[in-house]
Design a protein around this motif. Structure first.
Motif, short mmCIF file in Angstrom:
data_model
loop_
_atom_site.label_atom_id
_atom_site.label_comp_id
_atom_site.label_asym_id
_atom_site.label_seq_id
_atom_site.Cartn_x
_atom_site.Cartn_y
_atom_site.Cartn_z
N ASP A 14 -38.99 -23.06 33.69
CA ASP A 14 -38.80 -21.83 34.96
C ASP A 14 -37.55 -22.34 35.70
N ARG A 15 -37.64 -23.56 35.98
CA ARG A 15 -36.61 -24.14 36.80
C ARG A 15 -35.36 -24.32 36.12
N ALA A 16 -35.45 -23.74 34.61
CA ALA A 16 -33.95 -23.75 33.80
C ALA A 16 -33.45 -22.79 33.22
N PHE A 17 -34.60 -21.29 33.39
CA PHE A 17 -34.31 -20.02 33.89
C PHE A 17 -33.49 -19.79 35.25
N THR A 18 -33.73 -19.89 36.53
CA THR A 18 -32.96 -20.32 37.80
C THR A 18 -31.42 -20.64 37.52
N THR B 144 -25.00 -16.90 29.79
CA THR B 144 -26.13 -18.39 29.82
C THR B 144 -26.50 -18.65 29.11
N VAL B 145 -27.37 -19.90 29.15
CA VAL B 145 -28.42 -19.92 27.32
C VAL B 145 -29.80 -21.10 28.77
N VAL B 146 -30.71 -20.47 27.93
CA VAL B 146 -32.03 -22.06 27.89
C VAL B 146 -32.05 -21.58 26.05
N LEU B 147 -32.09 -22.96 25.80
CA LEU B 147 -32.40 -23.44 24.44
C LEU B 147 -33.39 -24.07 24.23
N ALA C 284 -29.71 -20.83 34.99
CA ALA C 284 -29.49 -20.40 34.18
C ALA C 284 -28.63 -19.08 34.76
N ARG C 285 -30.03 -18.19 35.54
CA ARG C 285 -29.29 -16.88 36.54
C ARG C 285 -28.23 -17.28 36.87
N LEU D 230 -18.68 -28.09 31.54
CA LEU D 230 -18.95 -26.90 32.17
C LEU D 230 -19.39 -26.91 33.00
N PRO D 231 -19.68 -25.48 33.94
CA PRO D 231 -20.01 -25.66 35.24
C PRO D 231 -21.64 -26.00 35.32
N PRO D 232 -22.40 -26.65 35.62
CA PRO D 232 -23.97 -26.39 35.53
C PRO D 232 -24.69 -25.68 35.73
N GLY D 233 -25.98 -25.39 34.96
CA GLY D 233 -26.55 -24.43 34.57
C GLY D 233 -26.46 -22.93 33.32
N VAL D 234 -24.56 -23.50 32.86
CA VAL D 234 -24.41 -22.10 32.16
C VAL D 234 -25.58 -23.12 30.82
N VAL D 235 -25.73 -23.86 30.56
CA VAL D 235 -26.19 -24.60 28.93
C VAL D 235 -27.26 -25.24 29.21
#
Ligand code: NAD
Ligand code: MG
Length: 475
Positions: free
Chosen positions: A62-66, A178-181, A68-69, A203-208
Motif C-alpha cells: 500500500d505504501r508503495a502504491f501511495t 509510474t511503477v510498483v514492481l 507511485a500515485r 530519478l524522482p522518488p516514487g517513480v519506481v
C-alpha cells in the motif's frame, strides 16, 4: 568421444558487493518493511545463501502504491516526454557502466552462465532502456494515444530477472506511468541493484518502487486498488488467477505466459546451422526460456543424420560453474524447478519415450540437470504437451509441411517457433500458418528491443517490445 581439456576461467565475484540484507525500495529510498517475514536468496550453483530480502505485506504494498500515485500526479506524468527520456537515457548508460557487476550478480543469484548474462542479458537490458528512452518524446507518432494510464503493477519471473524488469519498466516510464514492481523470490538481487541505479540517475522518488516477496506479495500488488494497469510475466496457472482477480476492475492487463515452441527442420535445411539453432533453442539459459524450442520437429528423411550431429554437439557443451567464462550450461534456478524438471523427464521415460544425455559430470552441490534429448515422443506425451522449463528437448518427426504445421500448432500455447529451410516460399508458407507470436527463420532465440514479443492462446495477450509495447501503457 574425445573432449578437449580447458582451464577454468572464472569471472571474479569481487566486483559485486552483496549486502547481507535488503529493505524495500519505496519513494526513492530503501525502507524497512512493516512485515518482518524475510526470504533468503541462494546461489543455485552451490546452495549458499547470498542475502535475505523483505517479504512485503499488504501495508508495505500500500505504501508503495501511495508513493507511485503521488509521483505520477505531481512529477512524472506532467513532465515533458523529452525530460523523461533523459532519465531513461541516464539509466541506460549507468546499466552499461555497471554491466560487468550486474552480469556477475545475475549469474550468482540465478545460476545462468556469465557468458549469457554478459553477452546477452545485460546488453539487451541497456538496449531496452535506450530504445524506449527514444520514444519518450515521440509518443504522438506511435499511434496509441499519448496519455499514460497511471500506476503500473508489474510482477516478473526468475528466468531473466533484470531483462524482464527492463521489458516492464522501460516502456512504462517512457509513457509517463509510474511503477510498483515485484521481482521473483529466488532472484531479487538485480532488481534491488536497479533500485540503486534509479537513485544514482536521480530519478524522482516514487517513480519506481520495488517490493520483494513471494506469491502473496505478488497477489497484493496485482489486487491493489491503486493499480491502473497490471503487467505479468510468469506461468500460465498464475496468469489465469491474475486474469480472474483483475476481471471487472477496469485495470488494463497484459500477460506473458508459458510456451512450448516448435523448431521445424525441413530436409533441405543447412544441417549444421540447424543443430546450432536447436542447441541454443533449448539449452540457452538451461531451457528456462518461455519461448524455448522445446519441441524439435524434424523431417523424417533427415532425422537420423540430424540427431547424430545434435548428440555430438551436445557432448561438447560444458556444464558447471556459472561464473566460468567457458560454461555453456549453468545451474537450474531452484530446488523446486529441478524437482519439476525431474518429474517431467521421468514421465517421458514412463510414457515410453527414450531419453539420452551426455556423460558430463555434475558438480556435487547445487541444482543441476544434464542436457537431455527425448526421441520416440508422440504428441500425446506429457513431455510434448507440458512446459518443462528446463534443458529437455522432445523430438518428433514429420513427413510433409502440412503435418509439420499441424503438429507445431497442436499445443495450448503459442509463443514461438523456428523454421529451418533454404526455400523462401516454404519458409513463408510455414510461418504464415504457425499460431505463434514469434517465428524465427533459420535462427532461434534472437531478440531486439525494436521487435514486439508476445503470445497467442494460453501464452497470454499483449505485446512487449517495439512500438507495440507502448500500447499497453497508453490510454
Ligand atoms: P510463476 O508464475 O510461479 O511466478 C512468476 C511471478 O509471479 C513471481 O514473481 C511470483 O512470485 C509471482 N506470483 C506467484 N504467484 C502469484 C499470484 N498468485 N499472484 C501474483 N503473483 C504471483 O512463474 P515462474 O515459475 O517464476 O516463471 C516461469 C514461468 O514464466 C514459465 O511458465 C515461463 O514460460 C513464464 N515466462 C514467460 C515469459 C513470456 O514472456 N511469455 C517470459 C519468462 C517466463
Ligand atoms: Mg537466488
Amino acid at each position: 568421444m574425445e573432449i578437449f581439456e580447458y582451464a577454468p576461467a572464472p569471472e571474479s565475484r569481487s566486483i559485486v558487493t552483496i549486502r547481507p540484507s535488503y529493505d524495500l525500495f519505496i519513494d526513492g529510498e530503501f525502507v524497512a518493511a512493516k512485515s518482518d517475514e524475510r526470504i533468503v536468496t541462494v546461489n543455485p550453483a552451490d546452495e549458499e545463501p547470498l542475502s535475505e530480502v523483505a517479504a512485503a505485506g499488504e501495508a508495505d504494498v500500500d505504501r508503495a502504491f501511495t508513493a507511485a500515485r503521488r509521483a505520477f500526479e505531481r512529477v512524472w506524468s506532467p513532465m515533458p516526454g523529452a525530460e523523461r527520456g533523459k532519465y531513461l537515457f541516464r539509466i541506460a548508460r549507468i546499466i552499461q557502466e555497471r554491466a560487468r557487476e550486474l552480469a556477475v550478480l545475475e549469474s550468482l543469484d540465478n545460476g545462468k552462465p556469465i557468458k549469457e548474462t554478459r553477452d546477452i542479458d545485460l546488453p539487451l537490458v541497456a538496449a531496452h532502456f535506450f530504445y524506449y528512452a527514444g520514444w519518450a518524446d515521440k509518443l504522438a507518432h506511435a499511434g496509441f494515444g499519448t496519455r499514460p494510464l497511471g500506476v503500473a503493477a508489474q510482477v516478473i519471473p526468475w528466468n531473466f530477472p533484470l531483462l524482464m524488469l527492463a521489458w516492464k519498466v522501460a516502456p512504462a516510464l517512457a509513457t509517463g506511468n509510474t511503477v510498483v514492481l515485484k521481482p521473483a523470490e529466488t532472484t531479487p538481487l538485480t532488481a534491488l541493484a536497479f533500485a540503486e541505479i534509479c537513485q544514482e540517475a536521480g530519478l524522482p522518488p516514487g517513480v519506481v518502487n520495488i517490493v520483494t516477496g513471494a506469491g502473496d506479495t505478488g497477489r497484493a500488488v496485482v489486487a491493489h486498488p491503486g493499480a491502473d494497469k497490471v503487467a505479468f510475466t510468469g506461468s500460465t496457472d498464475v496468469g489465469r488467477e491474475i486474469a480472474r482477480a483483475v476481471a471487472g476492475t477496469g485495470k488494463r492487463l497484459t500477460l506473458e505466459l508459458g510456451g512450448k515452441g516448435a523448431n521445424i527442420v525441413y530436409d533441405d535445411a543447412a544441417i549444421d546451422q540447424a543443430v546450432e539453432g536447436i542447441v541454443s533453442g533449448i539449452f540457452f539459459n538451461q531451457g528456462h526460456v518461455c519461448c524455448a524450442g522445446s519441441r524439435l520437429l524434424v523431417q523424417e528423411s533427415i532425422a537420423e543424420e540430424l540427431l547424430a550431429k545434435l548428440r555430438a554437439r551436445i557432448e561438447r557443451l560444458r556444464l558447471g560453474d556459472p561464473l566460468d567464462k567457458n560454461t555453456d550450461i549453468g545451474a537450474v534456478n531452484s530446488a523446486a524447478q529441478l524437482a519439476r524438471i525431474r518429474e517431467l523427464a521421468a514421465a517421458g521415460e514412463a510414457e515410453g519415450a527414450t531419453g539420452w544425455s551426455p556423460a558430463c559430470p555434475l558438480p556435487e552441490r547445487g541444482y543441476w540437470f544434464r542436457p537431455t534429448v527425448f526421441t520416440g515422443v508422440t504428441q500425446a506425451h506429457r513431455i510434448a504437451r507440458e512446459e518443462i522449463f528446463g534443458p529437455v528437448l522432445s523430438v518428433l518427426t514429420f513427413r510433409t509441411p502440412e503435418e509439420a504445421v499441424a503438429k507445431a500448432n497442436n499445443t495450448p500455447y503459442g509463443l514461438s517457433a523456428g523454421v529451418w529451410t533454404e526455400k523462401g516460399s516454404l519458409m513463408l508458407w510455414t510461418a504464415s500458418r504457425l499460431r505463434a507470436g514469434v517465428v524465427w527463420s533459420n535462427t532461434f532465440n534472437v531478440f531486439d528491443p525494436a521487435s514486439p514479443f508476445g503470445g497467442y492462446k494460453e501464452s497470454g495477450y499483449g505485446r512487449e517490445g517495439g512500438r507495440h509495447g507502448l500500447e499497453a501503457y497508453l490510454g
